[in-house]
Enzyme design. Structure first.
Site, PDB file in Angstrom:
ATOM      1  N   ASN A  16       0.798  -1.265   0.014  1.00 15.83           N
ATOM      2  CA  ASN A  16       0.067   0.046  -0.103  1.00 15.83           C
ATOM      3  C   ASN A  16       0.645   1.141   0.160  1.00 15.83           C
ATOM      4  O   ASN A  16       0.670   2.229  -0.762  1.00 15.83           O
ATOM      5  CB  ASN A  16      -0.962   0.052   1.061  1.00 15.83           C
ATOM      6  CG  ASN A  16      -2.121  -0.799   0.975  1.00 15.83           C
ATOM      7  OD1 ASN A  16      -3.200  -0.316   0.162  1.00 15.83           O
ATOM      8  ND2 ASN A  16      -2.067  -1.959   1.626  1.00 15.83           N
ATOM      9  N   ARG A  67       4.267   2.384  25.203  1.00 13.55           N
ATOM     10  CA  ARG A  67       3.525   2.653  24.019  1.00 13.55           C
ATOM     11  C   ARG A  67       3.732   4.134  23.816  1.00 13.55           C
ATOM     12  O   ARG A  67       3.820   4.687  22.732  1.00 13.55           O
ATOM     13  CB  ARG A  67       1.965   2.140  24.041  1.00 13.55           C
ATOM     14  CG  ARG A  67       1.500   2.236  22.671  1.00 13.55           C
ATOM     15  CD  ARG A  67      -0.131   1.918  22.673  1.00 13.55           C
ATOM     16  NE  ARG A  67      -0.027   0.565  23.095  1.00 13.55           N
ATOM     17  CZ  ARG A  67       0.117  -0.744  22.343  1.00 13.55           C
ATOM     18  NH1 ARG A  67       0.444  -0.562  21.061  1.00 13.55           N
ATOM     19  NH2 ARG A  67       0.015  -2.003  22.610  1.00 13.55           N
ATOM     20  N   ARG A  93       0.779  -1.985  15.012  1.00 15.99           N
ATOM     21  CA  ARG A  93       0.739  -1.688  16.356  1.00 15.99           C
ATOM     22  C   ARG A  93      -0.499  -0.737  16.516  1.00 15.99           C
ATOM     23  O   ARG A  93      -0.634   0.146  15.961  1.00 15.99           O
ATOM     24  CB  ARG A  93       2.126  -0.827  16.707  1.00 15.99           C
ATOM     25  CG  ARG A  93       3.328  -1.319  16.411  1.00 15.99           C
ATOM     26  CD  ARG A  93       3.872  -2.413  17.360  1.00 15.99           C
ATOM     27  NE  ARG A  93       3.885  -1.981  18.571  1.00 15.99           N
ATOM     28  CZ  ARG A  93       4.125  -2.835  19.836  1.00 15.99           C
ATOM     29  NH1 ARG A  93       4.294  -4.074  19.736  1.00 15.99           N
ATOM     30  NH2 ARG A  93       4.200  -2.325  20.914  1.00 15.99           N
ATOM     31  N   LEU A  95      -1.911   2.157  18.355  1.00 15.78           N
ATOM     32  CA  LEU A  95      -1.494   3.631  18.805  1.00 15.78           C
ATOM     33  C   LEU A  95      -2.254   4.216  19.900  1.00 15.78           C
ATOM     34  O   LEU A  95      -3.430   3.729  20.453  1.00 15.78           O
ATOM     35  CB  LEU A  95      -1.837   4.619  17.558  1.00 15.78           C
ATOM     36  CG  LEU A  95      -0.952   4.060  16.361  1.00 15.78           C
ATOM     37  CD1 LEU A  95      -1.524   4.750  14.956  1.00 15.78           C
ATOM     38  CD2 LEU A  95       0.538   4.478  16.512  1.00 15.78           C
ATOM     39  N   ASN A 109      -6.102   5.090   7.837  1.00 13.92           N
ATOM     40  CA  ASN A 109      -5.797   3.642   7.836  1.00 13.92           C
ATOM     41  C   ASN A 109      -6.291   2.957   6.570  1.00 13.92           C
ATOM     42  O   ASN A 109      -7.583   3.170   6.434  1.00 13.92           O
ATOM     43  CB  ASN A 109      -6.064   2.876   9.204  1.00 13.92           C
ATOM     44  CG  ASN A 109      -5.644   1.353   9.123  1.00 13.92           C
ATOM     45  OD1 ASN A 109      -4.411   1.098   8.940  1.00 13.92           O
ATOM     46  ND2 ASN A 109      -6.343   0.602   9.857  1.00 13.92           N
ATOM     47  N   HIS A 111      -7.735  -0.930   5.553  1.00 10.34           N
ATOM     48  CA  HIS A 111      -8.050  -2.445   6.395  1.00 10.34           C
ATOM     49  C   HIS A 111      -8.883  -3.071   5.346  1.00 10.34           C
ATOM     50  O   HIS A 111      -9.590  -2.629   4.657  1.00 10.34           O
ATOM     51  CB  HIS A 111      -8.980  -2.022   7.749  1.00 10.34           C
ATOM     52  CG  HIS A 111      -9.283  -3.355   8.209  1.00 10.34           C
ATOM     53  ND1 HIS A 111      -8.440  -4.004   9.205  1.00 10.34           N
ATOM     54  CD2 HIS A 111     -10.361  -4.046   8.214  1.00 10.34           C
ATOM     55  CE1 HIS A 111      -8.884  -5.036   9.780  1.00 10.34           C
ATOM     56  NE2 HIS A 111     -10.292  -5.191   8.967  1.00 10.34           N
ATOM     57  N   GLU A 176      -7.091  -2.279  -2.443  1.00  7.58           N
ATOM     58  CA  GLU A 176      -6.746  -1.236  -1.463  1.00  7.58           C
ATOM     59  C   GLU A 176      -5.826  -0.306  -2.381  1.00  7.58           C
ATOM     60  O   GLU A 176      -5.861   0.867  -1.847  1.00  7.58           O
ATOM     61  CB  GLU A 176      -5.788  -2.181  -0.185  1.00  7.58           C
ATOM     62  CG  GLU A 176      -6.574  -3.004   0.375  1.00  7.58           C
ATOM     63  CD  GLU A 176      -5.871  -3.810   1.252  1.00  7.58           C
ATOM     64  OE1 GLU A 176      -5.063  -3.371   2.102  1.00  7.58           O
ATOM     65  OE2 GLU A 176      -6.078  -5.068   1.680  1.00  7.58           O
TER      66      GLU A 176
HETATM   67  C1  GAR Z   1      -3.099  -4.542   3.939  1.00  9.94           C
HETATM   68  O1  GAR Z   1      -4.004  -5.893   3.585  1.00  9.94           O
HETATM   69  C2  GAR Z   1      -3.840  -3.769   4.964  1.00  9.94           C
HETATM   70  O2  GAR Z   1      -4.991  -3.734   4.641  1.00  9.94           O
HETATM   71  C3  GAR Z   1      -3.664  -4.671   6.495  1.00  9.94           C
HETATM   72  O3  GAR Z   1      -2.411  -5.202   6.132  1.00  9.94           O
HETATM   73  C4  GAR Z   1      -1.741  -5.380   4.872  1.00  9.94           C
HETATM   74  C5  GAR Z   1      -0.738  -4.677   4.595  1.00  9.94           C
HETATM   75  O4  GAR Z   1      -0.060  -5.000   3.451  1.00  9.94           O
HETATM   76  N1  GAR Z   1      -3.762  -3.832   7.473  1.00  9.94           N
HETATM   77  C6  GAR Z   1      -4.553  -4.431   8.324  1.00  9.94           C
HETATM   78  O5  GAR Z   1      -5.078  -5.506   8.525  1.00  9.94           O
HETATM   79  C7  GAR Z   1      -4.764  -3.193   9.643  1.00  9.94           C
HETATM   80  N2  GAR Z   1      -5.751  -3.669  10.505  1.00  9.94           N
HETATM   81  P1  GAR Z   1       0.928  -4.070   2.748  1.00  9.94           P
HETATM   82  O6  GAR Z   1       2.192  -3.973   3.950  1.00  9.94           O
HETATM   83  O7  GAR Z   1       1.590  -4.775   1.676  1.00  9.94           O
HETATM   84  O8  GAR Z   1       0.329  -2.732   2.542  1.00  9.94           O
END
Ligand code: GAR
Length: 217
Positions: A16, A67, A93, A95, A109, A111, A176
């Site tokens: 992403n 944290r 992580r 926050l 973010n 997701h 995404e």
């Molecule tokens: C992605 O699918 C993102 O949506 C997810 O982690 C992956 C990261 O991929 N995030 C979560 O689950 C956050 N709750 P990337 O490092 O290739 O972008």
């Protein structure tokens, strides 16, 4: 006009992040990636950012007693880079409430589900176990509670009968990569504003199609 400085926080692969870096290469795109922070020194995404000549920082959560102290170190780095928007991209992580408040409405973010359904980890497995027919992904403003916050953009992805968590994750990831740059653009251009827990988006044209799964014969 000066381009809007954004930061990207990663913990791993960084696909992403790469999509955002790619979007920013376009002269017509209104943002620049000023800083990438990883909480893991071995995050693969760091190599992608370095190859694109983006300044990177590794701030390891294990080096801090709490944290709050870890988050304060990140805030110092983000403020020094004068970023106006922070994009979490696979940043794994939680926050602190202080960090979320400091960057409220400047912290987003991505997701891999249609929030508020399927928060947390292992969402692709959970979707397949639950039998939902339509999956998707969400870009949202961050609030202290995990995967909570006003929704900016979503994309829907049909689930196939023979999907595995891996095949489903791969198809959602493609979306995404499309919606994250769009969400950043909407914010930077002042076309997305939080209003009472939801995001109001300036007028846009709604596609008149509908996703039905399984499809009509
Ligand atoms: C992605 O699918 C993102 O949506 C997810 O982690 C992956 C990261 O991929 N995030 C979560 O689950 C956050 N709750 P990337 O490092 O290739 O972008």
């Amino acid at each position: 006009m000066a381009r809007y400085k954004i930061a990207i926080l990663i913990s791993g692969r960084g696909s992403n992040m790469a999509a955002l870096i790619e979007a920013c290469k376009d002269d017509a795109y209104p943002a620049d990636v000023a800083l990438v922070i990883s909480n893991r020194p071995d995050a693969l995404g760091l190599e992608i950012a370095r190859a694109a000549d983006i300044p990177t920082r590794v701030i390891e959560h294990g080096d801090f007693d709490s944290r709050e102290e870890f988050d304060a170190a990140m805030t110092a780095a983000l403020a020094a880079a004068e970023v106006r928007l922070i994009c979490l991209a696979g940043f794994m992580r939680l926050l602190s409430a202080e960090f979320c408040q400091r960057w409220r409405d400047s912290l987003i973010n991505v997701h891999p589900s249609l929030l508020p359904a399927f928060k947390g980890l292992h969402v692709h497995e959970h979707m397949l176990e639950t039998g939902v027919r339509i999956a998707g992904c969400t870009v949202h403003f961050v609030r202290p509670e995990m995967d909570e916050g006003p929704i900016l953009v979503q994309a829907a992805v049909a689930i196939a009968a023979d999907d595995t968590p891996e095949t489903l994750a791969a198809r959602i990831l493609v979306q995404e990569h499309r919606i994250y740059p769009l969400a950043v653009r909407l914010i930077v251009e002042g076309r997305a504003r939080t209003a009472g827990g939801v995001v109001a988006i300036e007028t846009y044209e709604l596609p008149d199609d509908v996703l039905i799964n399984p499809p009509l014969a």
